[in-house]
Design a protein around this motif. Structure first.
Motif, short mmCIF file in Angstrom:
data_model
loop_
_atom_site.label_atom_id
_atom_site.label_comp_id
_atom_site.label_asym_id
_atom_site.label_seq_id
_atom_site.Cartn_x
_atom_site.Cartn_y
_atom_site.Cartn_z
N GLU A 215 0.84 -1.19 0.00
CA GLU A 215 0.00 0.00 0.00
C GLU A 215 0.88 1.25 0.00
OE1 GLU A 215 -3.51 2.10 2.68
OE2 GLU A 215 -2.69 0.14 3.25
N GLY A 216 0.56 2.18 -0.89
CA GLY A 216 1.38 3.37 -1.01
C GLY A 216 2.51 3.24 -2.01
N VAL A 217 2.87 2.04 -2.38
CA VAL A 217 3.81 1.62 -3.42
C VAL A 217 5.25 2.12 -3.27
CG1 VAL A 217 1.93 1.37 -5.11
CG2 VAL A 217 3.34 3.43 -5.16
N LEU A 218 5.48 3.21 -2.54
CA LEU A 218 6.82 3.79 -2.51
C LEU A 218 7.86 2.81 -1.98
CD1 LEU A 218 8.64 6.28 -2.91
CD2 LEU A 218 8.05 6.96 -0.57
N ASN A 219 7.50 2.06 -0.95
CA ASN A 219 8.48 1.21 -0.28
C ASN A 219 8.40 -0.24 -0.72
OD1 ASN A 219 9.25 3.49 1.16
ND2 ASN A 219 7.86 3.04 2.85
N GLY A 220 8.24 -0.43 -2.02
CA GLY A 220 8.06 -1.77 -2.56
C GLY A 220 9.24 -2.35 -3.30
N ARG A 221 10.40 -1.73 -3.20
CA ARG A 221 11.55 -2.23 -3.95
C ARG A 221 12.03 -3.56 -3.37
NH1 ARG A 221 15.30 2.51 -6.08
NH2 ARG A 221 13.74 4.13 -6.40
N GLY A 222 12.23 -4.52 -4.25
CA GLY A 222 12.60 -5.86 -3.81
C GLY A 222 14.10 -6.03 -3.66
N GLN A 223 14.46 -6.92 -2.74
CA GLN A 223 15.85 -7.33 -2.59
C GLN A 223 16.33 -7.96 -3.91
OE1 GLN A 223 18.92 -7.19 -1.73
NE2 GLN A 223 18.69 -7.67 0.46
N LEU A 224 17.60 -7.77 -4.23
CA LEU A 224 18.14 -8.27 -5.49
C LEU A 224 17.93 -9.78 -5.60
CD1 LEU A 224 21.54 -6.34 -5.71
CD2 LEU A 224 19.24 -5.55 -6.30
N GLY A 225 17.41 -10.20 -6.75
CA GLY A 225 17.21 -11.61 -7.00
C GLY A 225 15.86 -12.15 -6.59
N GLU A 226 15.02 -11.32 -5.98
CA GLU A 226 13.74 -11.80 -5.49
C GLU A 226 12.57 -11.46 -6.40
OE1 GLU A 226 13.23 -10.42 -1.48
OE2 GLU A 226 14.82 -11.72 -0.70
N GLY A 227 12.84 -10.78 -7.52
CA GLY A 227 11.74 -10.31 -8.34
C GLY A 227 11.90 -10.61 -9.81
N SER A 228 11.40 -9.68 -10.65
CA SER A 228 11.25 -9.91 -12.08
C SER A 228 12.36 -9.34 -12.94
CB SER A 228 9.92 -9.29 -12.55
OG SER A 228 8.84 -9.76 -11.79
N VAL A 229 13.31 -8.63 -12.35
CA VAL A 229 14.30 -7.89 -13.14
C VAL A 229 15.54 -8.75 -13.39
CG1 VAL A 229 15.70 -5.80 -13.28
CG2 VAL A 229 13.48 -5.73 -12.12
N ASP A 230 15.94 -8.82 -14.65
CA ASP A 230 17.18 -9.52 -15.02
C ASP A 230 18.34 -8.56 -14.78
OD1 ASP A 230 19.31 -10.83 -16.18
OD2 ASP A 230 18.19 -11.46 -17.96
N LEU A 231 18.85 -8.56 -13.57
CA LEU A 231 19.82 -7.55 -13.15
C LEU A 231 21.11 -7.63 -13.94
CD1 LEU A 231 19.10 -7.98 -9.36
CD2 LEU A 231 18.39 -6.04 -10.77
N ARG A 232 21.58 -8.84 -14.22
CA ARG A 232 22.82 -8.99 -15.00
C ARG A 232 22.68 -8.39 -16.39
NH1 ARG A 232 23.11 -14.29 -12.80
NH2 ARG A 232 24.75 -14.50 -11.23
N SER A 233 21.52 -8.56 -16.99
CA SER A 233 21.32 -8.01 -18.34
C SER A 233 21.37 -6.49 -18.33
CB SER A 233 19.97 -8.48 -18.91
OG SER A 233 19.99 -9.87 -19.16
N TRP A 234 20.78 -5.88 -17.30
CA TRP A 234 20.82 -4.42 -17.22
C TRP A 234 22.23 -3.92 -16.94
CZ3 TRP A 234 17.16 -1.36 -18.97
CH2 TRP A 234 15.89 -1.90 -19.16
N ARG A 235 22.94 -4.64 -16.11
CA ARG A 235 24.34 -4.26 -15.91
C ARG A 235 25.11 -4.36 -17.22
NH1 ARG A 235 28.74 -6.25 -11.32
NH2 ARG A 235 30.57 -5.41 -12.40
N ALA A 236 24.88 -5.43 -17.97
CA ALA A 236 25.57 -5.59 -19.25
C ALA A 236 25.22 -4.44 -20.20
CB ALA A 236 25.20 -6.93 -19.88
N LEU A 237 23.97 -4.00 -20.20
CA LEU A 237 23.56 -2.91 -21.09
C LEU A 237 24.33 -1.62 -20.79
CD1 LEU A 237 19.69 -3.36 -21.24
CD2 LEU A 237 21.26 -3.47 -23.19
N VAL A 238 24.41 -1.27 -19.50
CA VAL A 238 25.10 -0.01 -19.19
C VAL A 238 26.60 -0.13 -19.43
CG1 VAL A 238 23.33 0.78 -17.57
CG2 VAL A 238 25.31 -0.49 -16.70
N GLU A 239 27.15 -1.31 -19.21
CA GLU A 239 28.58 -1.47 -19.44
C GLU A 239 28.90 -1.48 -20.93
OE1 GLU A 239 29.58 -4.89 -17.08
OE2 GLU A 239 29.81 -3.67 -15.26
N GLU A 240 28.03 -2.08 -21.74
CA GLU A 240 28.22 -2.03 -23.19
C GLU A 240 28.13 -0.60 -23.70
OE1 GLU A 240 25.21 -4.64 -24.62
OE2 GLU A 240 26.23 -6.45 -23.87
N ALA A 241 27.38 0.24 -22.98
CA ALA A 241 27.26 1.65 -23.36
C ALA A 241 28.40 2.49 -22.83
CB ALA A 241 25.93 2.21 -22.87
N GLY A 242 29.34 1.86 -22.14
CA GLY A 242 30.53 2.57 -21.69
C GLY A 242 30.56 2.93 -20.22
#
Length: 277
Positions: A215-242
């Motif tokens: 409720e309120g949504v602000l404090n809903g960030r999940g611990q790394l690895g517990e949700g839907s985000v492919d974190l390694r892929s996003w890291r690779a994207l920013v690193e490929e961009a320099g």
């Protein structure tokens, strides 16, 4: 400090239950080299005291959160916002970080004019960007998930953030990429590449997306690895961009705040190594 943690930074909000001295000691104990600080607890502890604490502990202040909230229409409110952002820039310089993260602000009360709100952000940046440069600080516009557009941030995509940033030199204004806010956007990878070409990737933050949101949504960030985000892929994207800068974990989460801070910090560093490296 292990080589794998060399770029890891913990955003202060992730373990806000720790005082600044406790956080500095825990980071030293766990081999965490960087901290992203927030203005309110820094002011409470003391700006100069915080800067000395970080230096004495050998910690790098990777970012300061937050500036912004630049969408008001009332002239007096706009002057106060500019003054507050100038103060934030000064605080960042004193703390030794080159990056102030901007949360741009939502719609003024009663307004439905998104375009006008974004135009006022650009007007404010025209004042703030040169001042920041004079203090050795870069402004990093952070797009927030569209669910925050009404009350916190009318900048919802990296494309919108870059459209604002590109009005100014890259050394003055860039973007902050936060996986929690952009993971859903299929245009974000192309915009990360665009930011990289322009030298505007000023900060990178990790958080996972876990549903249902609280409720309120602000404090809903999940611990790394517990949700839907492919974190390694996003890291690779920013690193490929320099991008080769700090990787900051920023979690707003009531369950994490209810636990012992050192335990949460240790868990977060382990999850970073497991899911983002």
């Amino acid at each position: 400090m292990s080589e794998a943690l060399a770029r890891f930074s913990i955003n202060q909000m992730t373990v806000k239950q720790l005082s600044l001295p406790e956080l500095a000691a825990a980071c030293t104990d766990l081999g965490i080299p960087g901290i992203g600080l927030w203005r309110e607890p820094v002011r409470s502890y003391g700006l100069e005291k915080t800067a000395k604490l970080m230096r004495d502990a050998g910690l790098t202040v990777t970012t300061l959160c937050r500036g912004g909230f630049l969408t008001e229409t009332d002239p007096h409110a706009r002057v106060r916002a500019i003054d507050d952002n100038r103060a934030a820039i000064d605080e960042a310089a004193t703390l030794g970080t080159d990056t102030l993260v901007l949360v741009s602000g939502g719609l003024p009360a009663g307004s439905k004019d998104l375009h006008g709100a974004r135009s006022r952000i650009a007007d404010a940046l025209a004042d703030l960007a040169p001042y920041a440069a004079s203090r050795g600080v870069r402004l990093a516009i952070e797009p927030l998930h569209p669910m925050f557009a009404s009350d916190r941030c009318v900048v919802s995509t990296l494309a919108q953030a870059l459209d604002l940033a590109e009005r100014f030199p890259a050394s003055q204004v860039g973007v902050c990429v936060d996986t929690y806010h952009v993971w859903w956007d299929d245009q974000a990878p192309a915009q990360i590449a665009r930011a990289g070409r322009g030298g505007r990737l000023h900060a990178f933050q990790l958080a996972d997306w876990v549903t249902p949101l609280p409720e309120g949504v602000l404090n809903g960030r999940g611990q790394l690895g517990e949700g839907s985000v492919d974190l390694r892929s996003w890291r690779a994207l920013v690193e490929e961009a320099g991008y080769g800068g700090p990787i900051e974990v920023e979690l707003f989460n009531e369950a994490l705040w209810s636990r012992a801070g050192h335990e949460v910090l240790s868990e977060t560093s382990r999850n970073y190594l497991q899911h983002a490296c």
